[in-house]
Structure formats: structure tokens, C-alpha cells
Design an enzyme around this catalytic site. Structure first.
Site, PDB file in Angstrom:
ATOM      1  N   HIS A 131       4.677   6.890   2.844  1.00 14.83           N
ATOM      2  CA  HIS A 131       5.052   5.166   3.125  1.00 14.83           C
ATOM      3  C   HIS A 131       4.920   5.120   1.557  1.00 14.83           C
ATOM      4  CE1 HIS A 131       5.089   1.053   2.777  1.00 14.83           C
ATOM      5  NE2 HIS A 131       5.671   0.698   3.405  1.00 14.83           N
ATOM      6  N   PRO A 132       6.453   4.788   0.747  1.00 16.76           N
ATOM      7  CA  PRO A 132       6.611   4.797  -0.138  1.00 16.76           C
ATOM      8  C   PRO A 132       5.404   3.715  -1.529  1.00 16.76           C
ATOM      9  CG  PRO A 132       8.459   3.340   0.241  1.00 16.76           C
ATOM     10  CD  PRO A 132       7.551   3.819   1.616  1.00 16.76           C
ATOM     11  N   THR A 133       4.455   2.869  -1.105  1.00 16.12           N
ATOM     12  CA  THR A 133       3.881   2.096  -1.368  1.00 16.12           C
ATOM     13  C   THR A 133       2.235   1.961  -0.855  1.00 16.12           C
ATOM     14  OG1 THR A 133       4.440   0.225  -0.307  1.00 16.12           O
ATOM     15  CG2 THR A 133       4.776   0.501  -2.943  1.00 16.12           C
ATOM     16  N   ALA A 134       2.769   2.130   0.549  1.00  8.57           N
ATOM     17  CA  ALA A 134       1.287   1.958   1.370  1.00  8.57           C
ATOM     18  C   ALA A 134       0.237   4.046   1.967  1.00  8.57           C
ATOM     19  CB  ALA A 134       1.241   1.983   2.887  1.00  8.57           C
ATOM     20  N   GLY A 135       0.777   4.532   1.319  1.00 15.62           N
ATOM     21  CA  GLY A 135       0.673   6.343   2.096  1.00 15.62           C
ATOM     22  C   GLY A 135       0.715   6.364   2.888  1.00 15.62           C
ATOM     23  N   GLY A 161       5.629  10.133  12.287  1.00 12.74           N
ATOM     24  CA  GLY A 161       5.948   9.463  11.504  1.00 12.74           C
ATOM     25  C   GLY A 161       6.076  10.660  10.867  1.00 12.74           C
ATOM     26  N   ARG A 166       8.261  13.072   8.091  1.00 12.76           N
ATOM     27  CA  ARG A 166       7.192  13.977   6.829  1.00 12.76           C
ATOM     28  C   ARG A 166       8.055  13.337   5.013  1.00 12.76           C
ATOM     29  NH1 ARG A 166       5.741  19.445   8.158  1.00 12.76           N
ATOM     30  NH2 ARG A 166       6.351  19.745   9.736  1.00 12.76           N
ATOM     31  N   HIS A 201     -13.742   6.374  -5.298  1.00 15.35           N
ATOM     32  CA  HIS A 201     -13.683   6.555  -3.419  1.00 15.35           C
ATOM     33  C   HIS A 201     -12.057   8.061  -3.321  1.00 15.35           C
ATOM     34  CE1 HIS A 201     -14.554   7.294   0.371  1.00 15.35           C
ATOM     35  NE2 HIS A 201     -15.644   6.940   0.433  1.00 15.35           N
TER      36      HIS A 201
END
Length: 321
Positions: A168-172, A163, A165, A82
């Protein structure tokens, strides 16, 4: 009557059941929230959750759950069929009872603001909550997926609504917004040739000249040895289930491939079933009054005609209100 909102958060984890259990924990043991379904899919590597309840309580639970997903899911190692752009990929709110679109828009904005402030997770507002025409459609926002989101957010037209530009480094990133009920509908094809669902999806989706209100793409279900045409029917009153199913069957014949079944992910409005059942009964010359049938009977017959799997009355929206 009490206010009821529906929320259908989609999380980018469909394999680790212990992790999924932690993510959905905020929706449990709250008398003002009903957890309708938790539907993990290992091939999609995605879990779709459906909850109903008091708007304030649902809002609090969603924020808490997004926080858990942000900690638990690392998009840098995520793989699945997906398309996705974040650990919590999308969070739609639907007005169900004594709720207006405007109220759902406000809830969406409140959740988006809280998610950024609490977890530093950038948020796009989409559908009726969208702040610009280019972010009404989820596929437009998601284009490029997680891997392309860092560059996308630098473009002038793709600043998040909440937020900075940078993902998030792991959660996008995630999309949050109010929309009307849609049907997440997947049709199984008896083949492993991915070119076939690609061509069928292209034939039925609106963006490439197909049916209005249809978003569609291909998916490979590796562990079961078949492929799917996966889609969202965004307005079943304009293009009902039967029309899409029969068109896919017709297109599949071109390649000598059979449709072997289908699935509905999440809850679906009762009218989406009765409208299509009237078509199938008429084709069989059966004059039974569908509107006078019990919900159980309608579900039984639609399972028969469509070949629905993992479907029962509990997945009818009105049965849970």
C-alpha cells in the site's frame, strides 16, 4: 462458557495521542469486547493494543481499526526504534476460551481477505496460519522493513497471501495470524551505548545461538537516556522470564552496566509470573507456597524482584477473563 479470542494489534504510531484514540475507537463501547490496554511508546513510535471478547465482534472491530490506521498513518515519514513494515504492523489472534487454533486460523484468514478487499492492504499470514515455511516467523516476513518491502514483494517466494505484489503506498503491508501467548519483554540498561544491547541481544536470541523461543534486539530510549534489550519470549514454559532476566544481568556485567528495570507490554499469563517467582523465592530461601498466593501478592512480589514498571494485576491475562 462463551468463546473468547484475544487480539493484540500493533500500530506504527506512538506519539500522536489523538490519532491513536481514533485508531482504537472501534474497540470501545462494545459490551462484547474488553479493551485491556492501549500502550503507546514514543521512542518505538508504536502502540500495542490488547482486546478480548466475542470472536465475531473482535473481528469486526479489528477490520474497522485497520481501516482507520491505513488512513491515519503514513509509513513514508515514519521513524522509530521498533522494526516495522506497515501502519498496522502485525495482528495476532490468540485462542483464550472455548477456542481452537483452527478457529483462530480461520478468523485470521477472514480478516486478511477483508483487509485486502476493503483497503487494498497486502497481507501475509504468519505463525500457525502461515501458508509456507518462510513466513511462519514474523522477523522473516518483516526483514527489509517498510523501505525494502516493494522490492521484497517482487521475489517469487514473497507474494502476499492476500493482495498484489506491491505495498500500500502509505500503509505498507501487514501480518495476520494465530499464535499462542508470548511475553513482550523489555529490559532497561543504564547506558546509552547501543553496542551493549546489540551484543546482549545476540547472546540471548535463538537465531544467533542463544535461547530457544527468544527473539531479541536493541532499542534506544532517547528521552530517558538509556537503552533496552527488547524481546519476545515465545514460550515462557521452556525459557521463563527469570532465566532471560538473569542472563541479561550476567551479560551486562561484562561491560560494567546495570539492569535498572524492565517492562511487559500487553497482557501476560499468570503462570509466567508464578513460575519465575518460585525461582526468586527459592534463591532467597523463602519457602512460601506460590501456588497458594493471591494474584495481587504474586504481582507485588514480581514487581519487587524484576523491577517491573507500569505493571499491575490488570496486565495479568486471567484477571480479565
Amino acid at each position: 462458557m462463551a468463546k473468547i479470542v484475544e487480539c493484540i494489534p500493533n500500530y506504527s504510531e506512538g506519539k500522536d495521542l489523538a490519532k491513536i484514540e481514533r485508531i482504537v475507537a472501534p474497540y470501545k463501547n462494545n459490551p462484547k469486547i474488553k479493551l485491556l490496554s492501549v500502550e503507546p511508546d514514543a521512542n518505538y513510535n508504536r502502540t500495542v493494543v490488547t482486546v478480548l471478547g466475542d470472536p465475531e465482534e473482535v473481528k469486526k472491530a479489528v477490520i474497522e481499526s485497520i481501516g482507520i490506521a491505513t488512513k491515519e498513518i503514513d509509513m513514508n515519514v515514519h521513524k522509530g526504534e521498533h522494526k516495522r513494515m506497515g501502519a498496522t504492523d502485525v495482528v495476532p489472534f490468540l485462542p483464550i476460551q472455548e477456542m481452537t487454533t483452527e478457529e483462530c486460523n480461520e478468523i485470521s484468514k477472514e480478516v486478511g481477505k477483508a483487509v485486502w478487499e476493503k483497503f487494498q492492504l497486502p497481507v501475509f499470514l504468519y505463525e500457525s496460519t502461515a501458508t509456507a515455511p518462510n513466513r511462519v516467523s514474523l522477523p522473516d516476513i518483516r526483514k527489509g522493513e517498510y523501505e525494502g518491502m516493494a522490492e521484497k514483494l517482487k521475489q517469487p517466494e514473497w507474494a502476499p497471501d492476500f493482495g498484489e505484489r506491491a505495498p500500500h503506498p502509505t500503509a505498507g503491508v501487514t501480518a495476520i495470524g494465530c499464535r499462542m501467548p508470548l511475553i513482550a519483554f523489555n529490559i532497561n540498561l543504564a547506558t546509552t551505548n547501543m553496542d551493549i544491547p546489540k551484543e546482549i541481544a545476540k547472546a540471548i536470541r535463538f537465531s544467533s545461538g542463544g535461547f530457544r523461543f527468544i527473539q531479541a534486539g536493541p532499542a534506544e530510549i532517547l528521552d530517558k537516556g538509556f537503552v533496552q534489550v527488547t524481546m519476545n519470549i515465545k514460550d515462557y514454559t521452556k525459557n521463563p522470564i527469570y532465566r532471560i532476566m538473569e542472563t541479561v544481568k550476567m551479560e551486562a556485567k561484562r561491560w560494567g552496566v546495570k539492569v535498572t528495570g524492565c517492562e511487559i507490554i500487553g497482557a501476560t499469563p499468570f503462570a509466567s509470573l508464578t513460575d519465575s517467582l518460585k525461582y526468586y523465592l527459592a534463591c532467597d530461601g523463602i519457602k512460601d507456597d506460590v501456588d497458594a498466593m493471591s494474584m495481587d501478592k504474586v504481582v507485588e512480589l514480581m514487581i519487587k524482584y524484576l523491577g517491573l514498571t507500569d505493571f499491575d494485576v490488570k496486565k495479568v491475562l486471567e484477571a480479565n477473563i
